[in-house]
Scaffold this motif. Structure first.
Motif, PDB file in Angstrom:
ATOM      1  N   GLU A 256       0.813  -1.215   0.000  1.00 42.61           N
ATOM      2  CA  GLU A 256       0.000   0.000   0.000  1.00 42.61           C
ATOM      3  C   GLU A 256       0.841   1.255   0.000  1.00 42.61           C
ATOM      4  OE1 GLU A 256      -1.153  -2.144   2.701  1.00 42.61           O
ATOM      5  OE2 GLU A 256      -2.871  -2.943   1.641  1.00 42.61           O
ATOM      6  N   ARG A 257       1.994   1.190   0.620  1.00 40.88           N
ATOM      7  CA  ARG A 257       2.777   2.411   0.759  1.00 40.88           C
ATOM      8  C   ARG A 257       3.274   2.911  -0.586  1.00 40.88           C
ATOM      9  NH1 ARG A 257       5.803   3.127   6.050  1.00 40.88           N
ATOM     10  NH2 ARG A 257       4.292   4.795   6.078  1.00 40.88           N
ATOM     11  N   LEU A 259       1.692   3.225  -3.185  1.00 36.79           N
ATOM     12  CA  LEU A 259       0.688   4.050  -3.845  1.00 36.79           C
ATOM     13  C   LEU A 259       0.330   5.288  -3.038  1.00 36.79           C
ATOM     14  CD1 LEU A 259       0.322   1.297  -5.370  1.00 36.79           C
ATOM     15  CD2 LEU A 259      -2.024   1.946  -5.644  1.00 36.79           C
ATOM     16  N   THR A 260       0.850   5.390  -1.822  1.00 39.10           N
ATOM     17  CA  THR A 260       0.461   6.539  -1.013  1.00 39.10           C
ATOM     18  C   THR A 260       1.646   7.335  -0.476  1.00 39.10           C
ATOM     19  OG1 THR A 260       0.374   5.086   0.907  1.00 39.10           O
ATOM     20  CG2 THR A 260      -1.686   5.500  -0.243  1.00 39.10           C
ATOM     21  N   GLN A 261       2.820   6.730  -0.451  1.00 32.89           N
ATOM     22  CA  GLN A 261       3.958   7.400   0.171  1.00 32.89           C
ATOM     23  C   GLN A 261       4.531   8.463  -0.745  1.00 32.89           C
ATOM     24  OE1 GLN A 261       6.335   4.649   2.345  1.00 32.89           O
ATOM     25  NE2 GLN A 261       8.156   5.779   1.810  1.00 32.89           N
TER      26      GLN A 261
ATOM     27  N   ASN B 169       3.526   8.729   5.525  1.00 33.58           N
ATOM     28  CA  ASN B 169       4.253   9.730   4.771  1.00 33.58           C
ATOM     29  C   ASN B 169       3.491  10.184   3.554  1.00 33.58           C
ATOM     30  OD1 ASN B 169       6.548  10.571   5.923  1.00 33.58           O
ATOM     31  ND2 ASN B 169       7.753   8.835   5.251  1.00 33.58           N
ATOM     32  N   GLY B 170       2.242  10.016   3.547  1.00 27.95           N
ATOM     33  CA  GLY B 170       1.449  10.357   2.381  1.00 27.95           C
ATOM     34  C   GLY B 170       0.097   9.717   2.550  1.00 27.95           C
ATOM     35  N   THR B 171      -0.762   9.901   1.596  1.00 28.25           N
ATOM     36  CA  THR B 171      -2.083   9.293   1.697  1.00 28.25           C
ATOM     37  C   THR B 171      -2.641   9.032   0.318  1.00 28.25           C
ATOM     38  OG1 THR B 171      -4.278   9.544   2.664  1.00 28.25           O
ATOM     39  CG2 THR B 171      -3.288  11.502   1.744  1.00 28.25           C
ATOM     40  N   TYR B 172      -3.718   8.278   0.282  1.00 26.48           N
ATOM     41  CA  TYR B 172      -4.426   8.033  -0.947  1.00 26.48           C
ATOM     42  C   TYR B 172      -5.046   9.338  -1.423  1.00 26.48           C
ATOM     43  CZ  TYR B 172      -8.206   6.266  -3.891  1.00 26.48           C
ATOM     44  OH  TYR B 172      -9.055   6.035  -4.919  1.00 26.48           O
ATOM     45  N   ILE B 174      -3.403  11.539  -3.540  1.00 28.90           N
ATOM     46  CA  ILE B 174      -2.426  12.528  -3.979  1.00 28.90           C
ATOM     47  C   ILE B 174      -2.016  12.255  -5.415  1.00 28.90           C
ATOM     48  CG2 ILE B 174      -0.163  13.464  -3.544  1.00 28.90           C
ATOM     49  CD1 ILE B 174      -0.460  12.457  -0.711  1.00 28.90           C
ATOM     50  N   THR B 374      -3.342   4.182   5.526  1.00 30.40           N
ATOM     51  CA  THR B 374      -3.165   4.965   4.310  1.00 30.40           C
ATOM     52  C   THR B 374      -4.489   5.260   3.624  1.00 30.40           C
ATOM     53  OG1 THR B 374      -2.893   2.916   3.103  1.00 30.40           O
ATOM     54  CG2 THR B 374      -0.903   4.008   3.834  1.00 30.40           C
ATOM     55  N   LEU B 376      -5.937   3.480   1.623  1.00 31.48           N
ATOM     56  CA  LEU B 376      -5.952   2.949   0.271  1.00 31.48           C
ATOM     57  C   LEU B 376      -7.041   1.877   0.185  1.00 31.48           C
ATOM     58  CD1 LEU B 376      -4.209   3.210  -2.330  1.00 31.48           C
ATOM     59  CD2 LEU B 376      -3.255   1.021  -1.687  1.00 31.48           C
ATOM     60  N   LYS B 385      -2.567  -8.192   4.835  1.00 37.17           N
ATOM     61  CA  LYS B 385      -1.944  -7.799   6.097  1.00 37.17           C
ATOM     62  C   LYS B 385      -2.977  -7.688   7.212  1.00 37.17           C
ATOM     63  CE  LYS B 385       0.602  -4.438   4.267  1.00 37.17           C
ATOM     64  NZ  LYS B 385       1.393  -3.193   4.289  1.00 37.17           N
TER      65      LYS B 385
END
Lengths: 310, 503
Positions: A256-257, A259-261, B169-172, B174, B374, B376, B385
């Motif tokens: 997942e990271r 696509l979002t990091q 460090n970010g998100t869906y 962007i 996140t 996502l 997970k």
């Protein structure tokens, strides 16, 4: 982001067959031919491959200084900006040629991730990944193996030649560690290349009942319905195809990271410009550390981060 | 002798008695300490023995002067009793004798010592009662914290963290994300809105239907049950109108005839993408062995569809938005049977707080869960997970928060405008925010919205305050569900049974 295609000058007229494989059905066992340096060299005087280091069945030999360069055409690693420029040209010419030939191909792995973020190659990537269908690889192998395509793209000084080389081991369906790549699209001036792999039907899995199981020689497994029907979209300004369930494939492969990091490999994604901006200076890079200012995140990264001094 | 030992020379302030009388009094011998009394306890006292020291007599004679009586008969010392030996010593005395103090406190034989007093206390009823009450209260408090309060607070915290930049460090939302050909967001025709411009009397209704999947008979039955009147009612399908079922072309024909709206579902998406390669070619159809069963069925269906069907499929937007009904009554926090706010119709779901334009089309048509941190989305109900939740849970939590007017401070921002607003709010300080709290900000705050969706047949009918899931698995033998919305905002659920068409 949009590259004006109107000025594109390409010369696909010269399709030279450097090595022709004569089809002689009476003689069943022809030795597999290689494309040694002397036969294909362009500007270099000596090769930077070390074929002895690789296993004997391996067909493609990477250069001694970097695994993403072809030693017959490259003598040094390119710097960041040059590499980006040439990789972009590489994928553009590849897509253009495949479109002309009519071969079904789509981007995968790192290139697909770059497509998802901003329809461009990820700047830290040093190679590109595409896939072809079984029918396409047969077609390319039979009619376009060792063909050289001349292109002159705007922004590059002179025209350059791109060679399509098909690995004779592509007919072998089983997973082989030495010959994972079925074909390469090589830039004969810089030695950069695109790895082309084939999506094959996974006969063993299908026999076991998994419907639509597909596999690739580099041990990836997919389902038919995740890839097909392909979607038509754009990449680096050129029409391209991507798999149907692109997001799922990306999450499965990279997590997942991916696509979002927004911070990765010394780059930061600028949401306003929709580009990966490199953090070139130590002052910027220290902010990426676990306890640095950016570890607590910012609400709007486009504004709160310091502007790139470069 | 007494005079010598007196040591006080300067106090001749006019006593009435003569010196000889004094001498007589003072020379009477003191009584001896009786032998049975044993040694005096104060053996460590280094000073003069005040009572037996003849010098003490002179001291007591001095104090007599301050008193008002004179005693001629017996010396004062005779009146002194020895009862003091049995009484408790004062604190001042203890301060001078620390060692004895310890012995006294811990002496188990002594009644006043610490262990003994504690034992007495513990044995007493009152103390035990108090202790029992305190223990019970502590146990109740502890378990109510552990089983009730703490999980709820933890849950609130976890849900909130998904929206904040702190952990990720970010998100869906962007990235540029996926690709959609066609209209992404479409607003419902204003003429069709119940109570809107074209309906001053408030007679119109909207009928939302879950995944039809080609079950034409059931669709007609449902419309009959609802009392569908083409003049006043408008049908809105939540996607997946075709594939899997018996009469796909018939369903499309019916929808076109009724001028129904629909959003694009994952099966329509598949058909449209496959059409690009399959339609217009004269190639022989690919078998299921060369492709896959689903693909072969889609190819077969595509051959049956006509251009008007393809046009209808292409016209389906990704999301359909319906404005808040003008005649709807005031909304309440927990009212599941009414819809007063803006409605978004999608096939599978949307991610809360992310602007609608930034939602990835593939996920809007396929999502069932959202990653905790996140945000996502994922088409699976639970990711590998295991850190995912059903997306409507987070959607409902978020919109409930918007409804209550709770602040979104610290949540992710997606555009320069939002950032500017936040900076403005921060620069105001506490006085400014107090003013805003009392008089209102005057700026348009984010409003909660209701989502109507399908796609998840396993979950079945899901009616919550902010999300309405209408896929009840018709094609697999479940029910076909319709939600009827009238001009006042009241919703009604109507269902019909379906035959099992899954082979």
């Amino acid at each position: 982001m949009k590259i004006a295609l109107g000025v594109l000058i390409c010369f696909p007229v010269l399709v030279r067959c450097i090595i022709g494989l004569p089809k002689v059905p009476d003689i069943p066992k022809l030795p597999k031919r290689d494309a040694p340096f002397q036969d294909v060299r362009t500007r270099l005087h000596r090769t930077h491959q070390d074929a002895d280091e690789d296993s004997p069945e391996k067909y493609f030999h990477e250069s001694t200084f970097h695994q993403h360069y072809d030693g017959r055409f490259a003598d040094k690693k390119l710097n960041y900006d040059d590499r980006r420029k040439h990789l972009t040209a590489l994928i553009q010419t590849y897509l253009s040629s495949m479109n002309d030939i009519g071969a079904e191909t789509w981007i995968m792995h790192g290139s697909l991730l770059g497509w998802w973020w901003n329809r461009k190659i990820l700047p830290w990537d040093s190679d590109l990944d595409v896939m072809v269908s079984e029918k396409s690889i047969h077609h390319l192998a039979q009619y376009y193996n060792m063909t050289v395509h001349h292109y002159q793209l705007p922004g590059l000084d002179e025209g350059r030649d791109y060679m399509l080389e098909v690995n004779p081991h592509y007919t072998n369906d089983s997973v082989e560690s030495a010959n994972k790549i079925d074909a390469r699209w090589i830039d004969t001036d810089t030695g950069l290349f695109i790895d082309i792999t084939t999506l094959r039907r996974n006969k063993t899995a299908q026999a076991q009942g998994i419907e639509g199981a597909m596999m690739v020689k580099d041990k990836h497994h997919y389902l038919y319905d995740d890839i097909f029907p392909l979607r038509e979209t754009k990449f680096e300004g050129f029409p391209v195809k991507v798999p149907f369930a692109y997001s799922e494939l990306l999450v499965e492969e990279y997590g997942e990271r991916a696509l979002t990091q927004m911070f990765f490999e010394n780059h930061r994604f600028d949401p306003e410009k929709q580009e990966w901006v490199p953090l070139r200076y130590a002052a910027d890079q220290h902010r990426l550390l676990p306890n640095g200012p950016l570890s607590h995140g910012t609400s709007y990264w486009g504004r709160r981060l310091p502007s790139d001094p470069g | 002798m007494a005079q010598q030992e007196m040591g006080y020379q300067d106090d001749n302030d006019g006593q009435e008695r003569s010196l000889s009388e004094w001498q007589q009094e003072l020379q009477t011998p003191f009584p001896r300490r009786p032998e049975w009394a044993g040694a005096s306890v104060e053996t460590s006292y280094a000073g003069p023995d005040l009572l037996y020291d003849p010098g003490y007599a002179s001291h007591s004679a001095r104090t007599l002067r301050h008193g008002d009586y004179t005693r001629r008969s017996a010396p004062l010392i005779d009146q002194v009793s020895n009862g003091w030996r049995n009484s408790e010593k004062t604190a001042g005395f203890y301060a001078a004798e620390p060692e004895d103090h310890d012995l006294r406190l811990c002496d188990l034989e002594d009644e006043g010592s610490c262990p003994n007093t504690t034992a007495d206390l513990v044995r007493s009823r009152r103390f035990r009662r108090m202790l029992a009450v305190v223990l019970v209260a502590a146990v109740v408090l502890y378990y109510s914290w552990r089983w009730y309060l703490q999980p709820r607070l933890q849950e609130e915290w976890d849900l909130k963290q998904g929206f904040m930049p702190a952990r990720s460090n970010g998100t869906y939302g962007i990235a540029r994300a996926g690709h959609f050909e066609g209209t992404a967001i479409k607003w419902l025709d204003p003429e069709l809105v119940p109570g809107g411009e074209g309906d001053s009397k408030g007679n119109r209704r909207l009928v939302f239907v879950g995944d039809i999947h080609g079950c034409k008979k059931e669709l007609l039955h449902l419309l009959e049950k609802v009392g569908f009147d083409a003049k006043t009612d408008h049908l809105i399908a939540t996607g997946d109108t075709v594939s899997k079922g018996p009469d796909n072309v018939g369903v499309l024909d019916e929808l076109i005839r009724l001028k129904a709206d629909s959003v694009r579902g994952n099966h329509e998406d598949r058909l449209l993408e496959a059409a690009k390669t399959l339609l217009g070619t004269n190639l022989p159809p690919e078998s299921a062995a060369a492709t896959s069963q689903g693909y072969a069925k889609d190819a077969k269906l595509l051959r049956e569809l006509k251009p008007k069907h393809m046009r209808y499929l292409r016209d389906m937007p990704l999301m359909l938005r319906i404005p808040a009904l003008p005649h709807a009554s005031a909304s309440r926090r927990k009212d599941k049977d009414r819809v007063h706010e803006n409605i978004i119709v999608v096939h599978a779901g949307v991610v809360p707080h992310v602007p609608l334009e930034k939602q990835d089309p593939y996920f809007v048509m396929n999502m069932r869960s959202i990653d905790d941190r996140t945000h996502l989305p994922s088409a699976l109900r639970e990711t590998k997970k295991g850190k995912s939740r059903p997306w409507m849970e987070i959607w409902n939590w978020y919109n409930d928060r918007l409804f209550r007017g709770r602040s979104l401070k610290g949540f992710h921002l997606y555009s320069a405008d939002e950032y500017e607003e936040e900076q403005l709010a921060e620069s105001q300080g506490w006085l400014g925010s107090l003013w805003d709290g009392v008089f209102g900000t005057g700026k348009a705050k984010m409003k909660p919205q209701v989502v109507v969706y399908g796609h998840d047949s396993k979950a079945g009918l899901q009616m919550h305050r902010w999300s309405k899931g209408l896929d009840s698995g018709c094609v697999a033998g479940g029910k076909l569900t319709a939600m009827v919305l009238d001009a006042k905002g009241k919703t009604e659920i109507v269902q019909v049974g379906c035959k099992n068409y899954k082979t």
